[in-house]
Scaffold this motif. Structure first.
Motif, short mmCIF file in Angstrom:
data_model
loop_
_atom_site.label_atom_id
_atom_site.label_comp_id
_atom_site.label_asym_id
_atom_site.label_seq_id
_atom_site.Cartn_x
_atom_site.Cartn_y
_atom_site.Cartn_z
N ARG A 5 61.21 4.48 80.56
CA ARG A 5 60.60 3.19 80.35
C ARG A 5 59.10 3.24 80.49
O ARG A 5 58.39 2.43 79.91
CB ARG A 5 61.17 2.17 81.32
CG ARG A 5 62.61 1.85 81.01
CD ARG A 5 63.15 0.80 81.90
NE ARG A 5 64.56 0.62 81.60
CZ ARG A 5 65.31 -0.27 82.13
NH1 ARG A 5 64.83 -1.09 83.03
NH2 ARG A 5 66.57 -0.37 81.80
N ILE A 35 59.64 3.78 75.61
CA ILE A 35 60.72 4.15 74.71
C ILE A 35 62.00 3.55 75.28
O ILE A 35 62.40 3.87 76.40
CB ILE A 35 60.86 5.68 74.58
CG1 ILE A 35 59.60 6.27 73.98
CG2 ILE A 35 62.08 6.03 73.73
CD1 ILE A 35 59.59 7.78 73.94
N PHE A 36 62.61 2.67 74.49
CA PHE A 36 63.81 1.99 74.95
C PHE A 36 65.00 2.47 74.13
O PHE A 36 64.87 2.73 72.94
CB PHE A 36 63.66 0.49 74.82
CG PHE A 36 62.54 -0.05 75.67
CD1 PHE A 36 62.73 -0.27 77.02
CD2 PHE A 36 61.30 -0.30 75.12
CE1 PHE A 36 61.71 -0.74 77.81
CE2 PHE A 36 60.27 -0.78 75.91
CZ PHE A 36 60.47 -1.00 77.26
N ALA A 37 66.15 2.59 74.75
CA ALA A 37 67.35 3.04 74.08
C ALA A 37 68.53 2.20 74.55
O ALA A 37 68.50 1.63 75.64
CB ALA A 37 67.61 4.51 74.37
N ARG A 38 69.52 2.13 73.71
CA ARG A 38 70.76 1.46 74.10
C ARG A 38 71.92 2.11 73.38
O ARG A 38 71.75 2.74 72.33
CB ARG A 38 70.71 -0.03 73.80
CG ARG A 38 70.68 -0.36 72.34
CD ARG A 38 70.69 -1.84 72.13
NE ARG A 38 70.80 -2.08 70.70
CZ ARG A 38 70.75 -3.22 70.14
NH1 ARG A 38 70.56 -4.28 70.88
NH2 ARG A 38 70.88 -3.36 68.85
N ARG A 39 73.09 1.96 73.92
CA ARG A 39 74.27 2.57 73.34
C ARG A 39 74.97 1.56 72.42
O ARG A 39 75.04 0.38 72.72
CB ARG A 39 75.24 3.01 74.42
CG ARG A 39 74.70 4.14 75.25
CD ARG A 39 75.71 4.55 76.31
NE ARG A 39 75.13 5.51 77.20
CZ ARG A 39 75.26 6.82 77.06
NH1 ARG A 39 75.96 7.30 76.06
NH2 ARG A 39 74.70 7.64 77.90
N ILE A 68 74.03 0.32 64.21
CA ILE A 68 72.58 0.43 64.28
C ILE A 68 71.99 -0.61 63.34
O ILE A 68 72.35 -0.66 62.16
CB ILE A 68 72.10 1.85 63.89
CG1 ILE A 68 72.66 2.88 64.89
CG2 ILE A 68 70.58 1.92 63.82
CD1 ILE A 68 72.42 4.31 64.50
#
Length: 107
Positions: free
Chosen positions: A1, A5-9, A16
């Motif tokens: 963070r 850069i943010f990510a999610r499953r 997507i």
């Protein structure tokens, strides 16, 4: 963070957002995707036809022509999701979800 850069499953690759938009070919799928996106925007919905058109075009990664975007806006208006008065847009989107039981007052 810390590097922003943010990510999610997601359950599948098809979930997507960029792929979901590019896979929408029929007008019904496009309308459903736009309505879903507008519901997510809450108070930040576009207030003019120009910004709404820009929002829709960017949602589909600018793959749609101006005529297709205009047709999509007209379809949304015909189906009652929005109303166009001059250059201004007002929305009548379905609510995201009914009142949750945890939000109801208890006696």
């Amino acid at each position: 963070r810390s590097t922003k850069i943010f990510a999610r499953r997601l359950a599948t690759i098809a979930d997507i957002p960029a792929l979901k938009a590019s896979n929408c070919k029929s007008p019904e799928q496009r309308v459903a995707l736009v309505v879903d996106r507008l519901q997510q925007l809450k108070a930040a919905k576009p207030r003019t036809v120009k910004t709404l058109s820009s929002t829709i075009a960017s949602l589909f990664q600018n793959d749609l022509s101006e005529d297709e975007v205009a047709l999509l806006v007209q379809t949304l208006a015909n189906q009652g999701y929005l109303e166009v008065a001059g250059a201004k847009v007002t929305y009548a989107l379905p609510s995201d979800s009914p009142t949750k039981p945890s939000q109801q007052t208890r006696r």
